[in-house]
Scaffold this motif. Structure first.
Motif, short mmCIF file in Angstrom:
data_model
loop_
_atom_site.label_atom_id
_atom_site.label_comp_id
_atom_site.label_asym_id
_atom_site.label_seq_id
_atom_site.Cartn_x
_atom_site.Cartn_y
_atom_site.Cartn_z
N PHE A 151 0.84 -1.21 0.00
CA PHE A 151 0.00 0.00 0.00
C PHE A 151 0.87 1.26 0.00
O PHE A 151 0.60 2.23 -0.70
CB PHE A 151 -0.92 0.00 1.22
CG PHE A 151 -1.67 1.29 1.42
CD1 PHE A 151 -2.84 1.53 0.73
CD2 PHE A 151 -1.19 2.27 2.28
CE1 PHE A 151 -3.53 2.74 0.90
CE2 PHE A 151 -1.86 3.47 2.45
CZ PHE A 151 -3.04 3.70 1.75
N LEU A 197 -4.18 6.78 5.80
CA LEU A 197 -5.15 5.72 5.55
C LEU A 197 -6.50 6.15 6.10
O LEU A 197 -6.60 6.56 7.26
CB LEU A 197 -4.75 4.41 6.23
CG LEU A 197 -3.63 3.59 5.62
CD1 LEU A 197 -2.31 3.94 6.31
CD2 LEU A 197 -3.90 2.10 5.78
N GLN A 253 -9.77 2.27 3.30
CA GLN A 253 -8.46 1.68 2.95
C GLN A 253 -8.00 0.68 4.00
O GLN A 253 -7.41 -0.35 3.67
CB GLN A 253 -7.44 2.80 2.78
CG GLN A 253 -7.65 3.65 1.54
CD GLN A 253 -6.81 4.91 1.53
OE1 GLN A 253 -6.56 5.52 2.56
NE2 GLN A 253 -6.36 5.31 0.34
N ILE A 254 -8.28 0.98 5.27
CA ILE A 254 -7.93 0.02 6.33
C ILE A 254 -8.76 -1.25 6.17
O ILE A 254 -8.25 -2.37 6.29
CB ILE A 254 -8.16 0.66 7.72
CG1 ILE A 254 -7.19 1.82 7.93
CG2 ILE A 254 -7.97 -0.39 8.82
CD1 ILE A 254 -7.45 2.63 9.19
#
Length: 389
Positions: free
Chosen positions: A294, A375, A379-380
């Motif tokens: 990421f 984040l 996204q997490i």
């Protein structure tokens, strides 16, 4: 790397090397006038005779001692409070802790509970411990947390299903004692999980927004030692050379995170430990390649530097991109070689748990702020789902 001023503190004294446990009595006497010591021992340290060796040395030096056992694997605030209640009426001049990171962390908190009026819950966070505690001697028997040289202590809060750190210079020990011989009996799964935890400390500190020349030095050397020894330590547990490199590498990883701090991997790992009791090193191992992927476009150059110390560059002609990608590939390879679980489902995590895990992780801003890329909650969630696919 941060352009802001940076600082570094660690244990007042570090003693390391094979057989260094035999120097304990002399080291304890260097902590001031010591007449009574508390030995805080993990159950395995008792079973292997380490606690008895410590107590025998203390007796020979004319120092009385008592033993505190029964430590939880991941101590909660309530449990640490209960342990403190058991010992608070007896005056001790030094606390000697031997075991894994949880035992060392608990000993740090116990030492400052003796001298501060605040409860455990009021100490978590940064710089919330007001006064120095009882001097501590910390003796790790795993090669993972680096707790023996950090100002951090992690506490579990079951009601919040989260682990939260206390960070204070008052948690630093008087002595860190690292004897590789004490790690020779570590089981393979513990060797793997704690070793990957130490590597995560090093790599995350190296790519942290707060990375600086001091933390970089320790992070790079930690990665060099750990990457060169973790597989041998796992396969050949009695290899003293591998065990020594892992123990020193773990210490360097602790020093690296002391200088710059870990990031998103740890932030996402804490809810997995708090809610599902996934061992911290296992959670870090599972998350590490995905979080690095990421972050990739922000850390490619740093990953390429890591590849060099890890021995992954075939030569100076290797491209930066190839070298950086090799680091992520190596981490993924390690999780398989070291038999670390690959799926969160093995621990009971299901799709419906992902949103609450993501919300919990998003609250660990102390660490998320260190991540090279921000984040958000979606996204997490996406990162957690990569471990459910």
């Amino acid at each position: 790397m941060s352009n802001l001023p940076y600082s570094f503190q660690t244990a007042a004294r570090i003693v390391a090397g094979n057989g260094s446990l035999d120097r304990l009595a002399d080291l304890v006497q260097g902590c001031g006038e010591v007449k009574r010591a508390l030995v805080i021992a993990q159950n395995s340290a008792v079973r292997l005779g380490f606690a008895e060796r410590i107590e025998a040395q203390l007796r020979q030096a004319g120092i009385a001692s008592e033993r505190l056992t029964g430590m939880m694997n991941e101590p909660t605030a309530d449990h640490i409070g209960e342990l403190h209640a058991r010992i608070k009426e007896t005056p001790f001049d030094v606390y000697i802790a031997i075991g894994g990171g949880s035992v060392l962390d608990a000993a740090k908190i116990l030492s400052v509970l003796r001298t501060n009026k605040e409860r455990v819950e009021e100490m978590v966070g940064t710089d919330r411990v007001r006064k120095p505690g009882v001097p501590t001697v910390l003796i790790p028997t795993t090669s993972g947390t680096g707790s023996e040289v950090t100002p951090n202590a992690i506490v579990t809060f079951p009601e919040e299903e989260l682990k939260i750190g206390a960070v204070s210079r008052h948690l630093l020990p008087a002595v860190a004692l690292l004897d590789p011989e004490l790690t020779l009996e570590l089981p393979g799964p513990v060797t793997a999980a704690t070793g990957m935890d130490a590597f995560t400390h090093a790599l995350e500190s190296f790519i942290s927004n707060k990375a600086n020349p001091i933390s970089d030095m320790f992070a790079l050397e930690a990665m060099r030692k750990i990457s060169g020894s973790i597989e041998t330590a796992y396969r050949e547990g009695r290899s003293l050379k591998a065990r020594e490199d892992m123990l020193i590498g773990s210490m360097y990883g602790g020093m690296a995170l002391t200088g710059s701090g870990t990031a998103a991997v740890h932030a996402l790992a804490y809810p997995l430990g708090g809610k599902f009791h996934i061992p911290h090193g296992v959670a870090n191992s599972m998350l590490l390649p995905h979080v690095m992927a990421f972050n990739y476009d922000a850390i490619e150059e740093r990953l390429a530097e890591a590849a060099t110390v890890m021995g992954l560059r075939e030569g100076r002609g290797a491209s930066r991109t190839a070298a950086a990608e090799a680091v992520i590939e190596k981490i993924a390879e390690w999780t398989k070689t070291l038999d670390i679980p690959q799926q969160l489902a093995a621990f009971g995590v299901r799709e419906e748990h992902v949103p609450e895990l993501a919300v919990a992780a998003s609250k660990v801003t102390r660490l998320l702020d260190n991540n090279p890329k921000p984040l958000d909650i979606p996204q997490i969630e996406a990162l957690y789902r990569k471990l459910l696919a």
